[in-house]
Design an enzyme around this catalytic site. Structure first.
Site, short mmCIF file in Angstrom:
data_model
loop_
_atom_site.label_atom_id
_atom_site.label_comp_id
_atom_site.label_asym_id
_atom_site.label_seq_id
_atom_site.Cartn_x
_atom_site.Cartn_y
_atom_site.Cartn_z
N CYS A 168 41.02 38.92 45.62
CA CYS A 168 40.24 37.76 46.08
C CYS A 168 39.22 38.19 47.11
O CYS A 168 39.13 37.64 48.20
CB CYS A 168 41.17 36.66 46.61
SG CYS A 168 40.36 35.05 46.65
N GLY A 169 38.44 39.20 46.75
CA GLY A 169 37.34 39.64 47.59
C GLY A 169 36.09 38.85 47.26
O GLY A 169 36.17 37.66 46.95
N GLY A 176 36.37 37.61 43.54
CA GLY A 176 37.50 36.70 43.34
C GLY A 176 37.30 35.36 44.02
O GLY A 176 37.60 34.30 43.44
N ARG A 209 46.11 41.58 49.02
CA ARG A 209 46.86 42.51 49.86
C ARG A 209 47.10 41.93 51.24
O ARG A 209 48.13 42.12 51.85
CB ARG A 209 46.08 43.83 49.99
CG ARG A 209 46.53 44.89 49.00
CD ARG A 209 45.92 46.22 49.35
NE ARG A 209 44.48 46.08 49.54
CZ ARG A 209 43.68 47.05 49.96
NH1 ARG A 209 44.17 48.23 50.25
NH2 ARG A 209 42.38 46.86 50.10
N VAL A 228 29.82 45.94 33.52
CA VAL A 228 28.52 46.60 33.43
C VAL A 228 27.40 45.62 33.74
O VAL A 228 27.31 44.56 33.12
CB VAL A 228 28.28 47.20 32.02
CG1 VAL A 228 26.91 47.88 31.95
CG2 VAL A 228 29.37 48.20 31.67
N ILE A 278 24.46 40.22 33.95
CA ILE A 278 23.61 40.34 32.76
C ILE A 278 24.48 40.43 31.51
O ILE A 278 25.31 41.33 31.42
CB ILE A 278 22.72 41.60 32.83
CG1 ILE A 278 21.97 41.65 34.15
CG2 ILE A 278 21.76 41.63 31.66
CD1 ILE A 278 21.20 42.95 34.36
N LYS A 282 29.66 53.17 33.88
CA LYS A 282 29.00 52.14 33.06
C LYS A 282 28.39 52.77 31.79
O LYS A 282 28.42 52.16 30.72
CB LYS A 282 27.95 51.43 33.89
CG LYS A 282 28.58 50.58 35.01
CD LYS A 282 27.56 50.19 36.08
CE LYS A 282 28.18 49.30 37.13
NZ LYS A 282 27.28 49.13 38.30
#
Lengths: 433, 433
Positions: B13-14, B17, B47, B134, B138, B207
């Site tokens: 949940c950064g 998230g 965390r 990637v 987009i 990517k």
């Protein structure tokens, strides 16, 4: 790999259809691997079987009996690349009723009567896919429908007609007039002998209806789309745009706006000035591009060839792989989604910005009276530029956003003022600058 | 609409998230309509639950027990936005085994060990989607995988790392050196305190591996991708590019080439000069773009924000809608496709073009000897430009395509010639000019 072949009927074998036949043959192994079963072309309906065609279509597959072909009980998949309303509509409906999944490139039909087709697909439990109907090879419908399904699209700005973009690009780079460039475009094959559908924006309006429907989950038909073509765009308009650091493009514009009864859709096609720094400004020649703004993703652009046999066939075959896979697994892809059912705003209630160039008497008080005219219509002015003097005096006004009807009324009033010789350029403006 | 809710677990949940949580709440009605059932967030594994987060994540949903969350028997869908190899891999595998469909943005994991994940999804009969891995928001993986499924992709050129594009763009516009611009990028938050993953091309290489796998239906891992970063790009290189009407970009390049045993894949990441007229040249600041060439569709470009919490969350949710719909209809979308199983060419066997600037003695015969050195390595020259004189004499050579190993050997030999003071710029060239 061991699944029995899926049987395909092709309706139409012009520039797109013959490329479909070629790709089906050349990519057969890849298509089989990607679908999970071979695709077998079992018939090609044409009007004139005697014509020489680009691809070597086996003569025994050709038939003039399109209705008989779609009625065959072994046909699983139908590709329609005839175009126009009839007989395409009747054939697609018959194919769906007969249990086939359908891929079509028919923008005119989808924009006029998509809901009949979608209902038939729903009832039959079959797929109806149509990526090739908008912007040729550029994948834009699938991204709108699927990739952005978790986001809120707020605006779609598209250069979706290659002919008009070619003409406007030449007018910009060469400084030529519309009629002269149209002739060149016709000579080069970029414009048809009767260029009306392209030049007057009918083609772009059909695509705008399809884009707006998908972007806003609302049924929008070609009749809902306000339409203005480029035949009135003059060399002076293009020069005036250039002065402002802008370029003139024919845009298909689909927006989510606040209407009188909540969120509403604005769908329109008209020439507009956009800043040269806008990603759409660099779309040259007959290329297409679609610029999408959404709440979370921000600004996206999709660019590529908007027409042509091979590019359009690429889009048709991409859809064919999906519907064939679905068919093999006995499932359906996402069908039409019109749950939002928003109102479509009339053009007059849509907010736009105008660029107006006014030839005026070179005397004191003129600017004040022009400003007052805008104010009287509740239109606020962003910039005014005074140019020339004496007989050449000109005021160039760019408004802030206002109701399109108020802007049109302002121009009508300006034309009647005694010190105004001519309103020499009126054009809407899109994009921030 | 009356279907019971699908239950979703969020891992991480950064910045991404928390935007996923926000969009799930704000777009709940639209998501329900598009999926056909509500999506209910039942747990968020973090965390450090004590951290303040952007979105108001209900405290009762937070847990530090990610393994316990994915093991719950009521979880239908899992989103993984933790990143890195472990514990993400173990959690995704556990989720799939437990019957959940998974959406992930984890490029590093997919590029290192995608095949383990794909096999687990296949075995479980569940979806594993990863559009966000990637180029952020987009839509590029879905178009490659689905829209172009009926075509033959021959080349993918991507600007897929925003940090390096920001740095190279500033070096171009300001004429500054790498170190100086990196500091500015760090101050503005465009580069991390330890910029290695971006600047040395590791992020772009992951990517490139994913793009090459999808484009060519072949398993390509990060270890297969040749990689050079931008830390050696000098202000002189950028100036030399400018002289040639070019700009320097860090490109992820995936090509279908003729190898010793038939068609093969080349996948590489390195700085390259491209002509300013190329559509990728105008990709500014931290934006991303992917340019795709295919046999029938021609040239397509996809452009937009390549990173950021909200754009990445948009891509995650687009995938979520698809896998949730599939889950509801008890079907699977197209899984991994590696049927082509092509060889991956080593960098030395890949054909490239070099731009080489050589500081030389200003005397007769030098150009002839340089030309002879190229010829001795079977490298043919496209252009030579002589610049300056006396101590500033310089030869700028652009080669035709040749094996990368032959080009590298040519440069080695040039460095040893007695009249060569320095090979002051060596860079590969992409795009026609």
């Amino acid at each position: 790999m061991s699944a029995p072949p899926l049987k395909l009927a092709l309706l139409g074998c012009g520039s797109v259809g013959s490329q479909v036949v070629r790709l089906l043959r050349e990519q057969a192994d890849d298509l089989t691997a990607r679908v999970g079963a071979p695709i077998e072309l079992v018939g090609v309906a044409v009007r004139r079987p005697e014509l020489q065609r680009d691809a070597e279509v086996p003569a025994e597959l050709l038939t003039t009996d399109a209705a008989g072909l779609v009625a065959r009980d072994d046909v699983d998949l139908v590709i329609e690349v005839i175009g126009g309303i009839e007989p395409s509509r009747a054939l697609i409906l018959a194919a769906l009723e007969n249990g086939a999944s359908v891929v079509t490139a028919n923008k005119a039909l989808l924009a006029e009567d998509g809901s009949t087709l979608f209902a038939a697909a729903e009832k039959a439990g079959r797929d109806l896919y149509f990526e090739a109907a908008v912007a040729g090879a550029i994948p834009i419908l699938r991204p709108l429908r699927e990739s952005l399904a978790g986001d809120r699209v707020t605006r779609v700005l598209g250069i979706v007609n290659g002919t008009t973009n070619f003409i406007l690009d030449k007018m910009d780079t060469l400084g030529s007039g519309f009629a002269e460039v149209l002739e060149e475009a016709q000579a080069l094959g970029y414009a048809e002998a009767d260029p009306t559908a392209d030049v007057e924006g009918y083609d772009a309006a059909a695509k705008a209806a399809i884009l707006a429907s998908l972007a806003f989950h609302t049924r929008v038909t070609a009749a809902d789309v306000y339409r203005e073509g480029i035949s009135e765009v003059s060399a002076a308009d293009v020069a005036s745009a250039r002065e402002m650091g802008c370029v003139v493009k024919l845009l298909a514009i689909c927006e989510l706006r606040e209407g009188p009864d909540g969120p509403a859709v604005s769908a329109r096609v008209h020439p507009a000035m956009i800043p040269r720094s806008h990603p759409l400004a660099s779309v040259r020649e007959a290329f297409n591009a679609v610029f999408v703004e959404s709440e979370a993703a921000g600004q996206l652009m999709f660019y590529g060839p908007g027409a042509g046999g091979a590019p359009t066939a690429s889009a048709v075959l991409g859809d064919l792989v999906t519907v064939a896979r679905n068919r093999l697994n006995d499932v359906r892809g996402a069908g039409e989604s019109a749950y939002a059912d928003l109102d479509v705003l009339p053009m007059g209630e849509t907010e736009t910005r105008y660029h107006v160039a006014i030839d005026v008497d070179d005397r004191a008080g003129v600017l004040a009276q022009v400003a007052q005219t805008f104010a009287a219509h509740q239109v606020s002015i962003q910039t005014v530029r005074q140019e020339g003097h004496g007989d050449d005096a000109q005021l160039v006004v760019v408004s802030h956003r206002a109701a399109d009807s108020a802007l049109a009324a302002t121009v009508d009033t300006l034309r009647k003022l005694d010190f105004v010789h001519d309103v020499s350029s009126v054009m809407r403006v899109e994009g921030d600058f």
